[in-house]
Motif scaffolding. Structure first.
Motif, PDB file in Angstrom:
ATOM      1  N   GLY A 159       0.907  -1.544  -0.291  1.00 15.81           N
ATOM      2  CA  GLY A 159       0.247   0.311  -0.222  1.00 15.81           C
ATOM      3  C   GLY A 159       0.853   0.938  -0.351  1.00 15.81           C
ATOM      4  N   LYS A 160       0.428   2.031   1.053  1.00 16.34           N
ATOM      5  CA  LYS A 160       1.352   4.020   0.535  1.00 16.34           C
ATOM      6  C   LYS A 160       2.705   3.367   2.008  1.00 16.34           C
ATOM      7  N   SER A 161       3.419   3.942   1.582  1.00 18.95           N
ATOM      8  CA  SER A 161       4.451   3.824   1.867  1.00 18.95           C
ATOM      9  C   SER A 161       4.261   4.431   3.287  1.00 18.95           C
ATOM     10  N   ASN A 162       5.474   4.074   4.103  1.00 23.71           N
ATOM     11  CA  ASN A 162       5.800   5.517   5.892  1.00 23.71           C
ATOM     12  C   ASN A 162       6.635   5.605   6.157  1.00 23.71           C
ATOM     13  N   GLY A 163       7.391   5.856   4.793  1.00 25.15           N
ATOM     14  CA  GLY A 163       8.288   6.947   4.377  1.00 25.15           C
ATOM     15  C   GLY A 163       9.301   7.439   5.415  1.00 25.15           C
ATOM     16  N   TYR A 164       9.843   5.545   5.211  1.00 27.89           N
ATOM     17  CA  TYR A 164      11.218   5.727   5.420  1.00 27.89           C
ATOM     18  C   TYR A 164      12.209   6.288   4.218  1.00 27.89           C
ATOM     19  N   ASN A 165      13.228   7.232   5.725  1.00 28.61           N
ATOM     20  CA  ASN A 165      14.753   7.455   4.440  1.00 28.61           C
ATOM     21  C   ASN A 165      15.998   7.567   5.415  1.00 28.61           C
ATOM     22  N   CYS A 166      16.862   8.086   4.567  1.00 25.81           N
ATOM     23  CA  CYS A 166      17.687   7.861   5.283  1.00 25.81           C
ATOM     24  C   CYS A 166      17.936   8.494   6.508  1.00 25.81           C
ATOM     25  N   GLY A 167      17.578   8.727   7.135  1.00 28.73           N
ATOM     26  CA  GLY A 167      17.468  10.121   8.022  1.00 28.73           C
ATOM     27  C   GLY A 167      16.105   8.463   9.925  1.00 28.73           C
ATOM     28  N   PHE A 168      15.355   8.105   9.009  1.00 24.72           N
ATOM     29  CA  PHE A 168      14.160   7.321   9.673  1.00 24.72           C
ATOM     30  C   PHE A 168      14.400   6.175   8.669  1.00 24.72           C
ATOM     31  N   GLN A 169      15.739   5.379   8.635  1.00 24.19           N
ATOM     32  CA  GLN A 169      15.478   3.971   8.145  1.00 24.19           C
ATOM     33  C   GLN A 169      13.865   3.007   8.304  1.00 24.19           C
ATOM     34  N   GLY A 170      13.836   2.153   7.316  1.00 26.52           N
ATOM     35  CA  GLY A 170      12.872   1.334   7.277  1.00 26.52           C
ATOM     36  C   GLY A 170      12.109   0.565   5.278  1.00 26.52           C
ATOM     37  N   ILE A 171      12.298  -0.008   5.343  1.00 22.33           N
ATOM     38  CA  ILE A 171      11.174  -0.524   4.538  1.00 22.33           C
ATOM     39  C   ILE A 171       9.577  -0.801   4.329  1.00 22.33           C
ATOM     40  N   THR A 172       8.510  -0.695   4.132  1.00 19.20           N
ATOM     41  CA  THR A 172       7.296  -0.655   4.355  1.00 19.20           C
ATOM     42  C   THR A 172       6.859  -1.683   3.817  1.00 19.20           C
ATOM     43  N   SER A 173       6.143  -2.214   4.537  1.00 20.10           N
ATOM     44  CA  SER A 173       5.641  -3.900   3.562  1.00 20.10           C
ATOM     45  C   SER A 173       6.020  -3.476   2.190  1.00 20.10           C
TER      46      SER A 173
END
Ligand SMILES: [Zn+2]
Length: 245
Positions: A159-173
């Motif tokens: 679905g929609k990205s939860n907006g992870y980036n190099c500052g607050f890192q992660g990968i949306t399902s």
């Protein structure tokens, strides 16, 4: 990996222009690695098609003072022969990979953050290894990619990205984090490796830093490649250095 140097802008435009074929590839990976009920945990897997389809051997000039030299991404300055490829880390679990922010004192992964001076952001170390192996599985040489900063680059089954980036890192399902072959370190330095058939292998979540629950999908991907005689000419890439800053 998403924020790029200005040098990459024309390529980004190209990616947008070629959306239909890119989508068809993403559909195929979403069929191969559909998001499944993994108890709310991520399951990280490398896109095997992108890995093999982008693989190439080129010669490239590495000069002192570049990030590649400062990070030890090649064995020395001058022309080096590199085997490079794309690594797309996809999250096919039904939970996000949440790595978070290094500035959070309670971050459970604090020990794995490593500041990359050339990039100006933190990477997660010991996440992956890139290896060249003989056909019987003996290690010939490993790459020196320092680390990853996890971001949502594109959606394939989510679905929609939860907006992870190099500052607050992660990968949306259902999203993938794309490291393309032109990025510094997205290679194995094969300078001087004798001609022959070899296995190229990428392994992610190498030391089990992240809990992948059932971990239904493999954490490594491999393919075979023929390395030409070192004296034989290959394509020379003299394009400017690109890093994921
Ligand atoms: Zn970086």
């Amino acid at each position: 990996m998403r924020k790029l140097t200005i040098l990459f802008v024309p390529l980004v435009a190209l990616v947008v222009l070629v959306t239909p074929p890119a989508l068809s590839q993403r559909t195929s990976v979403s069929r191969q690695f559909p998001v499944y009920n993994n108890g709310g945990k991520p399951d990280l897997v490398v896109d095997p098609q992108r890995f093999t389809s982008q693989m190439e051997i080129v010669d490239r000039l590495f000069e002192a003072g570049t990030c590649a030299i400062e990070e030890g991404a090649v064995g020395g300055t001058g022309y080096r022969r590199i085997l490079r490829f794309d690594t797309v880390v996809m999250n096919s679990g039904d939970g996000d990979l949440v790595v978070g922010d290094r500035s959070d004192p309670n971050n459970p992964y604090a020990a794995f953050f490593e500041f990359a001076p050339c990039h100006g952001h933190f990477h997660i170390r010991d996440f992956s290894v890139y290896e060249l192996l003989t056909p019987d599985g003996s290690l010939v040489v490993a790459g020196h990619k320092q680390g990853f900063c996890f971001e949502d680059s594109f959606k394939y089954d989510g679905g929609k990205s939860n907006g992870y980036n190099c500052g607050f890192q992660g990968i949306t399902s259902g999203w993938g984090d794309w490291y393309f072959k032109q990025l510094t370190g997205q290679w194995i330095d094969i300078t001087g490796i004798p001609e022959g058939d070899y296995i190229v292998r990428v392994t992610i979540n190498l030391i089990g830093t992240f809990d992948e629950g059932e971990n239904r999908y493999p954490n490594s991907v491999e393919t075979t490649i023929h390395v030409p005689d070192p004296r034989k000419k290959v394509t020379i890439d003299n394009s400017p250095e690109i890093i994921d800053k």
